[in-house]
Design a protein around this motif. Structure first.
Motif, mmCIF file in Angstrom:
data_model
loop_
_atom_site.group_PDB
_atom_site.id
_atom_site.type_symbol
_atom_site.label_atom_id
_atom_site.label_comp_id
_atom_site.label_asym_id
_atom_site.label_seq_id
_atom_site.Cartn_x
_atom_site.Cartn_y
_atom_site.Cartn_z
ATOM 1 N N ASN A 187 0.342 -6.365 -0.425
ATOM 2 C CA ASN A 187 -0.264 -7.069 0.707
ATOM 3 C C ASN A 187 -1.661 -7.609 0.439
ATOM 4 O O ASN A 187 -2.240 -8.302 1.280
ATOM 5 C CB ASN A 187 -0.308 -6.141 1.928
ATOM 6 N N SER A 188 -2.237 -7.317 -0.718
ATOM 7 C CA SER A 188 -3.619 -7.729 -0.987
ATOM 8 C C SER A 188 -3.662 -8.959 -1.892
ATOM 9 O O SER A 188 -2.777 -9.180 -2.712
ATOM 10 C CB SER A 188 -4.397 -6.586 -1.644
ATOM 11 N N VAL A 220 -5.804 -10.877 2.530
ATOM 12 C CA VAL A 220 -4.484 -10.259 2.708
ATOM 13 C C VAL A 220 -3.436 -11.369 2.840
ATOM 14 O O VAL A 220 -3.740 -12.479 3.259
ATOM 15 C CB VAL A 220 -4.433 -9.346 3.952
ATOM 16 N N LEU A 278 -5.104 -2.665 -1.171
ATOM 17 C CA LEU A 278 -6.171 -3.465 -0.575
ATOM 18 C C LEU A 278 -7.500 -2.730 -0.684
ATOM 19 O O LEU A 278 -8.542 -3.331 -0.984
ATOM 20 C CB LEU A 278 -5.827 -3.754 0.885
ATOM 21 N N ALA A 312 -3.347 -6.212 7.706
ATOM 22 C CA ALA A 312 -2.293 -5.797 6.778
ATOM 23 C C ALA A 312 -1.283 -4.888 7.467
ATOM 24 O O ALA A 312 -0.091 -4.886 7.145
ATOM 25 C CB ALA A 312 -2.899 -5.097 5.572
#
Length: 438
Positions: free
Chosen positions: A64-65, A120, A11, A55
């Motif tokens: 997660n991004s 996210v 991220l 996140a």
């Protein structure tokens, strides 16, 4: 409008990529969604902290991004920032990300207007947001509605989409500079690695090679191979790697062997449902009059969005085929589809066995070391030996008709059938109320 969705492990890397563009004057952060303050009142740390905090609600999710780019027609340079933000908000709502924190960046470093959205895939409740097929489902629906409601140039046909598709890297331009090489490689990797379904490094390279990129672990005695590492390089005109090799760990998306191993496993499963499209396309082409020819078959498949990647040795021997379906984004080695779709079987089905031996023929007389008394006799003998036995009996049947004939006379096998000799004898039932004893 064309929407491109990418997910990644870092991220911070995606955020820094856009902020770096801002600092260099090539981009501007024009808005946000679900932040506690206006964009003008937030510094880089506050922007990033809002994303990382959400996140952290689910640390089991490694990818997660979310990084989205919305690309507009070159004629749409007049779109205001307010309209761009309205488009971004509408799009995020359309794909189910209306409650997610996100940042919107307007980039000025390309020939067409476009914006980037950073978000996210962890919801406010800590649950992972399922993004399977989000590109072809929710994103496509949102895109079409936005084009209609905002009066944008429609990018639904193939001609318009070609402007945003990848093109092969020009090795003459990038092979001399590390920075340019890495930027060019990164652009290809972002579009290929997360979106295509492949089951091995060889199948992945079949796609990457189309864009003059290769992924390699080196030789078995190399340091990279021993440590299960991988590097990416630009290919030259001879299809061999040139210039600087870039380690996987240096890219923000971290396309390491650990990442690829997971993609291999996922690809072997998810691509299965799309294998029938390639098989059907091959079978139809091989039964179509005038296309039972290997080069013509390759050209016909290319028109359907399927690239046939040939593997030949130094002497021109064709020993392998890989099929890259750009419609379903699936890659299959020939043997993975089945024996009848391997290189040898396909060439034989095309009636061009000579293609397998690099257009060289070998008669039985030569193979057994026998000699002909005269050149004319040797020529006649070779001609006889090279004619298939089936072709010397009766009238010649066209290859297409032979395939249809084979399908008609091919026996069907019933798994429930048993020969009479293997069937057990049935026991006779005794009749009640018989004559014995009465």
């Amino acid at each position: 409008m064309v929407a491109i969705i990418n997910t990644g492990h870092s991220l911070r890397g995606i955020f820094n990529y856009n902020e770096k563009k801002v600092r260099s004057g090539q981009a501007e952060c024009i808005g946000q969604g679900n932040y506690p303050a206006d964009i003008e009142k937030m510094g880089p740390e506050m922007k990033l902290r809002r994303l990382t905090k959400q996140a952290e609600l689910n640390q089991n999710v490694t990818r997660n991004s979310v990084h989205i780019s919305l690309n507009f027609d070159t004629s749409e340079t007049h779109i205001s920032k307010e309209k761009l933000m309205a488009i971004a908000d509408t799009y995020m709502e359309g794909i189910g990300f209306a409650k997610q924190p996100y940042l919107v960046y307007q980039h000025h470093d390309s020939g067409h207007p476009h914006i980037h959205i950073v978000s996210v895939k962890i919801g406010p409740d800590g649950k992972r947001i399922d993004m399977q097929n989000i590109g072809r489902n929710q994103s496509e629906t949102a895109r079409k509605e936005i084009e209609k409601s905002f009066g944008l140039v429609v990018a639904g046909d193939h001609h318009d989409r070609e402007r945003y598709e990848l093109s092969p890297i020009d090795s003459a331009v990038v092979k001399y500079g590390t920075r340019d090489t890495k930027r060019a490689l990164s652009a290809v990797l972002r579009q290929v690695l997360p979106h295509y379904q492949y089951g091995s490094l060889a199948e992945l390279n079949a796609v990457l090679n189309l864009y003059n990129v290769s992924a390699t672990q080196g030789s078995e005695d190399s340091r990279i191979f021993r440590h299960n590492g991988i590097v990416y390089q630009v290919n030259g005109e001879d299809k061999k790697p040139v210039g600087v090799a870039v380690k996987a760990s240096s890219f923000f998306m971290k396309p390491t062997m650990k990442y690829l191993a997971r993609r291999f496993e996922e690809g072997r499963v998810s691509r299965t449902v799309h294998s029938k499209r390639i098989k059907n396309a091959l079978d139809v082409q091989l039964l179509t009059p005038g296309t039972t020819n290997f080069p013509k078959m390759v050209a016909s498949l290319k028109a359907l969005g399927i690239t046939v990647v040939e593997r030949r040795n130094a002497s021109g021997l064709l020993y392998g085929i890989t099929y890259v379906d750009h419609t379903s984004k699936c890659v299959f080695n020939g043997s993975a589809l089945g024996k009848k779709y391997s290189a040898k079987a396909i060439v034989q089905r095309c009636g061009e066995e000579a293609e397998m031996t690099g257009n060289r023929t070998l008669s039985r007389a030569t193979a057994h070391g026998s000699k002909s008394t005269t050149p004319e006799g040797e020529k006649l003998k070779n001609q006889k030996e090279s004619v298939p036995v089936a072709a010397t009996i009766g009238p010649r049947i066209p290859p297409a008709d032979l395939k249809i004939l084979d399908a008609l006379i091919d026996p069907e096998y019933d798994s429930e059938y048993l020969p009479r000799e293997l069937k057990g004898r049935k026991k006779k039932k005794k009749k009640r109320g018989g004559m014995d004893g009465n």
